[in-house]
Each structure stands twice: as structure tokens, then as C-alpha cells.
Design a protein around this motif. Structure first.
Motif: not given
Length: 631
Positions: A295-310, A593-601
Motif C-alpha cells: 500500500k505504501a508503494d514499496q512493492a509493485d504487486w501482491i498475491v492475496e490469499n486471504s478472502a477476508k483481506q481481499w 488474486r493480485y493487486a498491482l500498481w498500474d505501471r506495467f503492460g
């Protein structure tokens, strides 16, 4: 088809091969006249397929799904959970960077396409040849294949790799146990001989071998000390792949850099891939901390395995502003079994009725509602999510196969479709608990002073071993249900090292385990459920199964002669595993489930690629500029 412990690439059981004709990326094709056995010997082939159909002919230029003009450059920052203390993939217990990056640092003999099922094309090898009975296979190495130090990849490297991995790794020892001999059979040829003919997948899985540099491991390090392939090390390894380790902080981070003069960059199986100049992995021991870093933009994507977190944790401003995108990628490339493992090495779990009673005590529906926002489905097959999952009653070829082990399997295999108990409301839960108590009474267990005791009067107690908060939540939900049938239950959380050591030595009552399954199962089934691995430390047979019917059905899977036979044999195996109640099945979700900072193609992703990250993506400068600089 190879490494489940990451899983895992899984293996298949049906093979068909296509002869080489023409050229590929400027590499002269091998003619059948060049076969070791002469012009009358087996043809050389540019590809291997377990299903029989090969999409790309000899001489193809690239895979259809890649962008051959993808820009090279940029950095991708990757979240990795856990830690690492070793870069030697031959040693069991490898964690983190090398487990995730092995296929980027080391090349294999062949490379899989991602728009076909179980089909491989030449990487280190330019061709393969085998007889009709699959009793051996020869791979021919490419002349231009090089290690990062400029030395050629040789047959001696391949021989060293197979022999070393079989010796040092229980997984590889089981996976390649049918390879009885490996030898140099020509200037660039390596011959693998198998223990029996007819095992159609063996030529294929040999092609998945990650090749290690013999001269490096038999040499000395910068301090003049002789290297030891049997020991852990944090010395940066010598590889042959598109990336190398540039630097690292032990246990915390690893930076891979693209090899600018990578020998295989223009091969058809590499065009349009491996586009980032750098891949940086940062290690976190806690998923919640990792999410905050993302969330602090210290990584470009994260794989989310938790339904609650998602469902609840992705409402921060960058998502609202569409600088961060949430994506769900369909999982089409494998099936799975995930469940509470009941360790058969513990005397109390050897009674099938006790194991089945534990399943009746598990209220999945209520757990799904309370913890997972009803996102999950209950697993009801060891091959869940594939056409290989059994259902209904056995018939046709599957029934014929099961008849061969009829006296060794539960009678319900033939009479009753397998279903999991259904809870979710007080009436259903009470009915399930009554059924559990009925089974326990039949087995000689009884409740005394609200405690379940076995036929000898010994109290039944279990410890559920976990290593992370998400697993702890699930175990704590299961705990009161077990206590309602009188089982004294504790949940113990241990760190990664303790957990790994206890699993390796099978020192547990109950754990959660996951088995990834390919669309074409084969030899790895022996590692998962076979009698010969039940007592092998570090094996994937964490359950401890020693069942002659299971062993016989695994052989039916491995030696299936066609796809129909493979499907029937796998369904038969699935049905017998289910009716022995070796695990309490948990749950699955059909998307990654992935969340990504939108800087890729990326190009259009093929069916079996899942996310395709990072190999099929690239850094998009325009997108990156629109969403702002990284923190």
C-alpha cells in the motif's frame, strides 16, 4: 511436472512426440539420420507432448502469446513471504529467493509453452530421441548453450545434475527414481535409461531437469574453499538462465539482474519474455506487514490469499484512484487438494472411522461465512478443479480398473458417491456431530467425563501445528468443533524453521498441506501417496499412506496408454483416496488474486499462464509516469 514445493510443475502420463523438420531460430534441425542409432534409429524431435498434439512446428519463431517487441528495462519489486538462508537448490529446505527464482537463474533441457497442456520445446536441448517403448531418451544439447561465465553447458553438467539432485533431494529422488542410468552418448548427447519400458511420461519429465554447473560445484569459492553441493550456502550461484543474482541481504532481500548477453535470448521459447532489467524480492514474515508495504508503494504487486483481506483491505486511496488495480486470473493450469492432514504415523489416526468423524466435525459452511465472506468452495477431490476429479459412481474403464483392487478398498467406493458433510446451520451441525459420535462408538471410542477415549481408555488429544496467522485462524475455528466430540485439541504456532523441521521429520498430529495437481498426473503421485515415500524424511507423503491399493492405482496412472486410460485411472485413484478419509478437505478458489500498481503492460495472457507475472509482462513508462513515481 516438477516442483510442487513451490509445486510445483507436475508430471503427466501420456506422451507423444513430433519429429524435427526444418530449423528453429537459426539453429540447424537434427535430422533422423543423425540419431545415435543411425538412419534406422528413432527420429529426433523438437517437442514433446503428453497429450499428442503439438501446436508449434519445427522452425517456429516464437510463441503466439508473447509480444516480440516488448520493451526491455525497468524494475519489478516482488513481495516474498518468509525468509531464506540458502542458494543451493540441491539441498532440501531451500526457501525464498532460490525456490522462486530457480527457473530464472538456471535453464532446463526443455521449456513449456503456456497455451498448450504439457507440451515442451527445446531450451538447453535442441532435440530429443526415444524408442517406441519409451525405455530411454537421448537429449542433444545446443552448441551455443553457455553458463554465465562463458563456459559451455556439457553432457557432464547434465549427468552431474541428475545424480546430485537424486542424491540430495527426497523430492527429486522420488521424481527421477525410474532413471537408472545417465551417460554421455555423443559429443553433445546425454542418454537417460529407465528401469522399465512403457512409462510414457519419463522422456518428458527428464526434459524438466534444471541443469547445474559441474565445474562450478567442483571448484573453490572466492576464499579458496572447496564448494560442497550437499551443504547450504549464500554464495551467489553460477547459472545459465536469463537472470543472475546481483546482490542480496541475507533473509531480507534479493536482487536479480537480467543477463544482457544471455545465450538463449533469441530462442523461440524466450522471445518476448523476461523483459525486466531487475527483479527485486523483498521478504516479509507476516502477510499483513507485506500488505502495508504494498500500500505504501514499496512493492509493485501482491498475491492475496486471504478472502477476508481481499474483501476488506483494499479500499485505500490508490485503488479508488485506479493507480492500483485488482485482478483475478483464472487458474486453468492445475488442480489441488488442500486439507487438514491426519498423520497416520500416530496410532490414533489409523482407524478410518476416527478420521471420518473428524470430517463430520468440520463445519466448512459456517467457516466460509464467518471467515471468508462465502468466497470459497469445499474441495471434494484430490484433483479438484480438473476433469480428473471423480464424481457419482464409477463406471466404464474406471470401474474396470477399480475391480482389480476391489478386495483392498472400502466397499463404499462401488456403492456410494463421495460427498462431504454439509453444515452451516444448527440442525445440520447437530446431525453431523451425531454421525461422528456414531462412527466413534462403532470404532470402540467413548466419551468419559466429556473427554473422548480410545478402546484402551487413553484420552484422544491432538495438536494442530501451524506457522502463520491465516492458518491459525482456520485451526482455531476447527478446535471447538473437535472438542464437541470430546477431542482435547490444542493449536501451536511455530516459526518457519521449526515448522519445516517438524514437517520434514513428520513430527506432528495435524497440519494443513496442499498438493498441486497437473492436468496430466504421473510419477509425482508416488511422491504424494506411495508407500515407498511414507517413511522418507522430507517427502510430500505427509499423510504417511502405505496402501497397496493406492500403490497399484498409481501404477495404473503412470502406465496409462492413452488419455482416456489416464483419466479413468486418476479418477479411480481419487475415489480410493477420498474413501480412506486421509485428510479433512478444506477449500479452494478458482482464481489467483493480485493487486498491482498500474505501471506495467502485458500481451493477451494464454490459457495456462495464470497471471504470467513476471515473465510475460513489461515496464510501461507512460503508465508509470501517469500514476507517479515510486515511493
Amino acid at each position: 511436472m516438477a516442483i510442487t514445493r513451490r509445486h510445483l510443475l507436475q508430471t503427466g502420463a501420456v506422451a507423444a512426440l513430433t519429429p524435427v523438420m526444418g530449423t528453429a531460430a537459426g539453429i540447424p534441425a537434427i535430422s533422423s539420420a543423425q540419431a545415435q542409432s543411425g538412419s534406422e534409429g528413432p527420429a529426433w524431435r523438437h517437442a514433446l507432448s503428453l497429450f499428442g498434439d503439438i501446436k508449434y512446428p519445427a522452425g517456429f519463431q516464437r510463441f503466439d502469446y508473447v509480444n516480440p517487441d516488448a520493451p526491455k528495462g525497468g524494475v519489478a519489486r516482488i513481495i516474498s513471504l518468509g525468509t531464506f538462508d540458502n542458494f543451493n537448490i540441491a539441498v532440501m529446505g531451500v526457501k525464498g529467493s532460490i525456490a522462486q527464482a530457480a527457473t530464472m537463474i538456471y535453464d532446463a533441457l526443455m521449456s513449456a509453452s503456456q497455451d498448450e497442456v504439457s507440451t515442451e520445446y527445446g531450451l538447453l536441448a535442441e532435440g530429443a530421441s526415444h524408442p517406441d517403448d519409451f525405455s530411454w531418451v537421448i537429449y542433444r544439447l545446443r552448441k551455443e548453450a553457455r553458463w554465465h561465465d562463458g563456459k559451455p553447458v556439457t553432457p557432464e553438467d547434465v549427468i552431474f545434475s541428475l545424480e546430485t539432485l537424486k542424491k540430495q533431494s527426497p523430492f527429486y529422488g522420488a521424481y527421477y527414481r525410474h532413471v537408472t542410468k545417465v551417460e554421455k552418448s555423443g559429443e553433445r548427447d546425454v542418454k537417460f535409461t529407465f528401469d522399465v519400458p512403457g512409462n510414457r511420461e519419463l522422456p518428458h519429465i527428464v526434459g524438466q531437469l534444471l541443469v547445474l554447473p559441474k565445474h562450478y560445484w567442483e571448484g573453490t569459492d572466492d576464499q579458496g574453499r572447496k564448494r560442497d553441493i550437499s551443504a547450504t550456502t549464500l554464495e551467489k550461484p553460477l547459472g545459465s538462465g536469463p537472470y543472475r543474482i546481483a546482490d542480496f541481504v541475507a533473509g531480507r532481500s534479493v536482487r536479480l539482474e537480467r543477463v544482457k548477453d544471455y545465450w538463449g535470448a533469441n530462442l523461440p521459447v524466450r522471445i518476448g519474455q523476461n523483459n525486466f532489467d531487475e527483479l527485486r524480492s523483498e521478504y516479509f514474515r507476516d502477510n499483513n506487514v507485506a500488505l502495508e508495504a504494498f500500500k505504501a508503494d514499496q512493492a509493485d504487486w501482491i498475491v492475496e490469499n486471504s478472502a477476508k483481506q481481499w474483501a476488506t483491505a483494499y479500499d485505500f486511496p490508490a485503488v479508488t484512484e485506479k493507480r492500483v488495480v485488482k485482478r483475478e486470473f483464472p487458474i486453468n493450469d492445475l488442480g489441488r487438494m488442500q486439507g487438514f492432514v491426519l498423520n497416520l504415523r500416530r496410532e490414533q489416526f489409523r482407524d478410518t472411522r476416527l478420521r471420518r468423524a473428524f470430517n463430520f466435525a468440520f463445519d466448512f459452511e459456517e467457516m466460509n461465512k464467518q471467515l471468508f465472506y462465502n468466497q470459497y468452495k469445499r474441495i471434494d477431490s484430490y484433483f479438484y478443479g480438473t476433469e480428473l476429479a471423480s464424481s457419482g459412481l464409477p463406471e466404464g474403464q474406471e470401474l474396470e480398473i477399480l475391480q482389480t483392487v476391489r478386495d483392498k478398498v472400502p466397499p463404499e467406493v462401488f456403492t456410494t458417491p463421495y460427498t462431504n458433510p454439509v453444515g452451516g446451520n444448527p440442525e445440520a451441525v447437530r446431525a453431523n456431530l451425531r454421525e461422528a459420535m456414531k462412527l466413534l462408538k462403532e470404532a470402540g471410542f467413548e466419551v468419559r467425563e466429556r473427554k473422548l477415549v480410545d478402546p484402551s481408555g487413553k484420552p484422544v488429544s491432538v495438536e494442530i501445528l501451524v506457522q502463520d496467522p491465516s492458518s491459525e485462524r482456520i485451526a482455531l475455528f476447527f478446535k471447538p468443533s473437535l472438542e464437541r466430540i470430546g477431542v482435547t485439541t490444542s493449536v501451536r504456532v511455530v516459526d518457519d524453521v521449526q515448522y519445516e523441521n517438524r514437517i520434514r521429520s513428520f513430527d506432528f498430529d495435524i497440519i494443513t498441506d496442499v498438493w498441486g495437481q497437473s492436468l496430466s498426473p504421473g510419477n509425482e503421485q508416488r511422491e504424494f501417496w506411495g508407500s515407498q515415500t511414507a517413511d522418507q524424511p522430507g517427502s510430500k507423503n505427509t499423510i504417511g499412506i502405505k496402501n497397496p491399493a493406492v500403490d497399484a492405482l498409481i501404477d495404473k496412472v503412470i502406465f496409462a496408454k492413452d488419455r482416456a486410460g489416464l483419466v479413468a485411472a486418476t479418477k479411480a485413484l481419487d475415489r480410493v483416496l477420498l474413501w480412506n478419509f486421509y485428510v479433512v478437505p478444506q477449500f479452494s478458489y478458482p482464481y489467483a488474486r493480485y493487486a498491482l500498481w498500474d505501471r506495467f503492460g502485458h500481451a493477451e495472457l494464454p490459457k495456462y499462464a495464470r497471471s504470467g507475472l513476471p515473465s510475460l509482462w513489461w515496464y510501461d513508462v507512460d503508465k508509470a509516469n501517469r500514476i507517479g513515481k515510486r515511493s
